[in-house]
Enzyme design. Structure first.
Site, PDB file in Angstrom:
ATOM      1  N   TYR A 144     -32.318  58.640-107.552  1.00 46.03           N
ATOM      2  CA  TYR A 144     -31.240  59.316-106.844  1.00 46.03           C
ATOM      3  C   TYR A 144     -30.609  58.380-105.820  1.00 46.03           C
ATOM      4  O   TYR A 144     -29.376  58.234-105.749  1.00 46.03           O
ATOM      5  CB  TYR A 144     -31.773  60.575-106.158  1.00 46.03           C
ATOM      6  CG  TYR A 144     -30.700  61.422-105.521  1.00 46.03           C
ATOM      7  CD1 TYR A 144     -29.950  62.298-106.296  1.00 46.03           C
ATOM      8  CD2 TYR A 144     -30.446  61.352-104.157  1.00 46.03           C
ATOM      9  CE1 TYR A 144     -28.955  63.084-105.723  1.00 46.03           C
ATOM     10  CE2 TYR A 144     -29.459  62.121-103.576  1.00 46.03           C
ATOM     11  CZ  TYR A 144     -28.721  62.994-104.361  1.00 46.03           C
ATOM     12  OH  TYR A 144     -27.725  63.769-103.789  1.00 46.03           O
ATOM     13  N   LYS A 194     -26.705  57.004-106.005  1.00 45.54           N
ATOM     14  CA  LYS A 194     -25.719  57.358-104.984  1.00 45.54           C
ATOM     15  C   LYS A 194     -25.210  56.129-104.237  1.00 45.54           C
ATOM     16  O   LYS A 194     -24.038  56.069-103.849  1.00 45.54           O
ATOM     17  CB  LYS A 194     -26.314  58.383-104.014  1.00 45.54           C
ATOM     18  CG  LYS A 194     -26.581  59.742-104.653  1.00 45.54           C
ATOM     19  CD  LYS A 194     -25.320  60.346-105.241  1.00 45.54           C
ATOM     20  CE  LYS A 194     -25.550  61.760-105.774  1.00 45.54           C
ATOM     21  NZ  LYS A 194     -24.306  62.376-106.292  1.00 45.54           N
ATOM     22  N   ASP A 209     -20.707  69.162-120.382  1.00 45.72           N
ATOM     23  CA  ASP A 209     -21.839  68.307-120.039  1.00 45.72           C
ATOM     24  C   ASP A 209     -21.255  66.942-119.715  1.00 45.72           C
ATOM     25  O   ASP A 209     -20.693  66.275-120.594  1.00 45.72           O
ATOM     26  CB  ASP A 209     -22.809  68.225-121.222  1.00 45.72           C
ATOM     27  CG  ASP A 209     -24.014  67.335-120.939  1.00 45.72           C
ATOM     28  OD1 ASP A 209     -24.017  66.601-119.931  1.00 45.72           O
ATOM     29  OD2 ASP A 209     -24.958  67.356-121.759  1.00 45.72           O
ATOM     30  N   VAL A 210     -21.354  66.512-118.453  1.00 54.39           N
ATOM     31  CA  VAL A 210     -20.688  65.268-118.051  1.00 54.39           C
ATOM     32  C   VAL A 210     -21.291  64.031-118.708  1.00 54.39           C
ATOM     33  O   VAL A 210     -20.698  62.949-118.644  1.00 54.39           O
ATOM     34  CB  VAL A 210     -20.687  65.103-116.511  1.00 54.39           C
ATOM     35  CG1 VAL A 210     -19.869  66.201-115.851  1.00 54.39           C
ATOM     36  CG2 VAL A 210     -22.110  65.039-115.962  1.00 54.39           C
ATOM     37  N   SER A 233     -22.611  75.853-109.264  1.00 53.87           N
ATOM     38  CA  SER A 233     -23.541  76.196-108.178  1.00 53.87           C
ATOM     39  C   SER A 233     -23.361  75.216-107.035  1.00 53.87           C
ATOM     40  O   SER A 233     -22.668  74.196-107.155  1.00 53.87           O
ATOM     41  CB  SER A 233     -24.992  76.166-108.669  1.00 53.87           C
ATOM     42  OG  SER A 233     -25.361  74.847-109.052  1.00 53.87           O
ATOM     43  N   GLY A 234     -24.012  75.506-105.921  1.00 53.55           N
ATOM     44  CA  GLY A 234     -24.111  74.577-104.801  1.00 53.55           C
ATOM     45  C   GLY A 234     -22.787  74.086-104.262  1.00 53.55           C
ATOM     46  O   GLY A 234     -21.823  74.835-104.119  1.00 53.55           O
TER      47      GLY A 234
END
Length: 257
Positions: free
Chosen positions: A162, A166, A68-69, A25-26
């Protein structure tokens, strides 16, 4: 001196074997489409098999594999299988990510750890796994998808895990580039601005949030589908042969102030 023929082929990724995570997705799905259209052999991985199957149907020849990472053993098996199947791995796009906007005082510690695991630890693990065949071949490119929130805070939303993950991805990118670039493997990052995705949906459906974003962006709009394609192809191609350890902001100017 570079000839005309070489210049025309600068952005060529035709036939290159490139793994894209979070491809169901995305942004990940968009990257998979763009690289497939450019002639790359895309290995698209994500947790949701049904969505991967639809992606594979849309892109004949694309190799879709559930993953699944956060499963370290499964990641190792995937990289080994891809290398055995194609005899090479030319690129990796570490795109898989999660976010859970919440005030830091309320964020569950286990959830914080999960975000770090998906957004940072998996990037380190998969990068290290693909680096082995890349270093042996003395060529390869890793592209980590960071965020403008890795360059600044998430104010006024609030998403500490988040932002922390990042920002860490950006410095991880620098450090891996420092370790591997002399042996032919480049590592760079892209810091996208506001693009519509499942994770960012609320920012687009809320008129107030969308207005706040556009007013804070010098180009006075959010990103359109496909406006990250050039950046990812650039970093995976020979056009960026002397670029490593860099973070390319694709954000309409948001990070310029």
């Amino acid at each position: 001196m570079m000839g005309e023929r070489d210049r025309r082929n600068l952005f060529d990724v035709d036939g290159r074997v490139i793994i894209v995570t979070g491809a169901s997705s995305g942004l990940g799905q968009q990257f998979a489409h763009a690289l497939h259209a450019a002639g790359a052999q895309v290995v698209a991985v994500a947790r949701r098999k049904d969505r991967l199957d639809r992606l594979a149907a849309e892109c004949p020849g694309l190799d879709a594999r559930p993953l699944d990472v956060t499963d370290s053993a499964a990641c190792a098996a995937l990289v080994e299988d891809v290398h055995q199947a194609y005899g090479r791995i030319d690129g990796l796009v570490n795109n898989a990510g999660v976010g859970t906007p919440a005030p830091a005082i309320e964020e569950d510690l286990d959830q914080f750890r999960h975000v770090i695991d998906v957004n940072l630890t998996s990037v380190f693990h998969l990068s290290r796994l693909v680096a082995k065949p890349m270093l042996a071949a003395a060529q390869g490119s890793v592209v980590n998808i960071a965020s403008i929130y890795g360059l600044g805070s998430t104010y006024p939303v609030g998403d500490a895990s988040y932002a922390a993950s990042k920002a860490a991805v950006i410095n991880l990118t620098r450090d891996l580039a420092g370790q591997w670039s002399k042996r032919g493997v480049r590592v760079n990052a892209i810091a996208p601005g506001f693009f519509r995705s499942e994770m960012a949906e609320e920012l687009f459906t809320s008129e107030k949030a969308h207005q706040r974003i556009t007013l804070a962006t010098p180009m006075r709009r959010t990103g359109e589908p496909g406006e990250l394609d050039g950046a990812v192809i650039f970093l995976l191609s020979d056009a960026s042969s002397f670029v490593t350890g860099a973070t390319l902001a694709v954000d309409g100017g948001w990070s310029s102030h």
